[in-house]
Design an enzyme around this catalytic site. Structure first.
Site, mmCIF file in Angstrom:
data_model
loop_
_atom_site.group_PDB
_atom_site.id
_atom_site.type_symbol
_atom_site.label_atom_id
_atom_site.label_comp_id
_atom_site.label_asym_id
_atom_site.label_seq_id
_atom_site.Cartn_x
_atom_site.Cartn_y
_atom_site.Cartn_z
ATOM 1 N N PRO A 58 0.840 -1.199 0.000
ATOM 2 C CG PRO A 58 -0.647 -1.518 1.741
ATOM 3 C CD PRO A 58 0.634 -2.030 1.173
ATOM 4 C CG ASP A 59 3.359 4.369 -1.899
ATOM 5 O OD1 ASP A 59 3.477 5.049 -0.866
ATOM 6 O OD2 ASP A 59 4.242 4.305 -2.748
ATOM 7 N N GLY A 60 0.117 5.536 -1.553
ATOM 8 C CA GLY A 60 -0.767 6.678 -1.359
ATOM 9 C C GLY A 60 -2.233 6.293 -1.362
#
Length: 154
Positions: A58-60
């Protein structure tokens, strides 16, 4: 947060109920955004889910007008949409693996903008050519107006 691991807050938003969603990265693994009370009180935060590197990291993130969470997935060429109960409902694929962030375009809030990165992509990888580009998905839903928080009083 993970008490025994270095933890980094990667991104944060408020959902439609005013709860804070914060993506964290503890070594390892990264976590899908956590929920916290809108009161600002210290309490045990609930992790919505964990992901392994094989599933993509998961990032932004951003939240749309329907309360659905949009999550950029590093290493999997994806942005995923989750319903308010955090069940996956849609996946959009991009031509490069490292999707780093997503947000709805201001002021219309009608198109989803995605950023990507070239980091950790070998030069011979086909996804390298478009890595670092920004992408637009024009008709995925409606973003919501971001809340503005006052500066702390002195």
């Amino acid at each position: 947060m993970e008490p025994d691991l270095p933890t980094q807050f990667n991104d944060g938003q408020r959902d439609a109920r005013g709860q804070c969603l914060a993506g964290t990265a503890a070594a390892p693994p990264r976590q899908v955004p956590r929920r916290a009370a809108p009161t600002g009180q210290q309490r045990q935060h609930r992790s919505v889910g964990r992901r392994s590197k094989a599933e993509g990291l998961p990032d932004g993130l951003t939240v749309d007008a329907d309360g659905f969470l949009w999550l950029a997935v590093w290493g999997r060429s994806q942005v995923r949409r989750y319903d308010p109960l955090r069940r996956p409902v849609a996946t959009t694929f991009l031509p490069t693996p490292n999707v780093s962030s997503c947000t709805f375009r201001w002021p219309e809030l009608s198109a989803l903008f995605l950023t990507t990165a070239a980091m950790d992509i070998p030069p011979e990888d086909a996804g390298r050519r478009q890595a670092g580009s920004a992408f637009v998905i024009p008709t995925v839903g409606q973003g919501r107006t971001r809340q503005v928080f006052p500066a702390p009083s002195q």
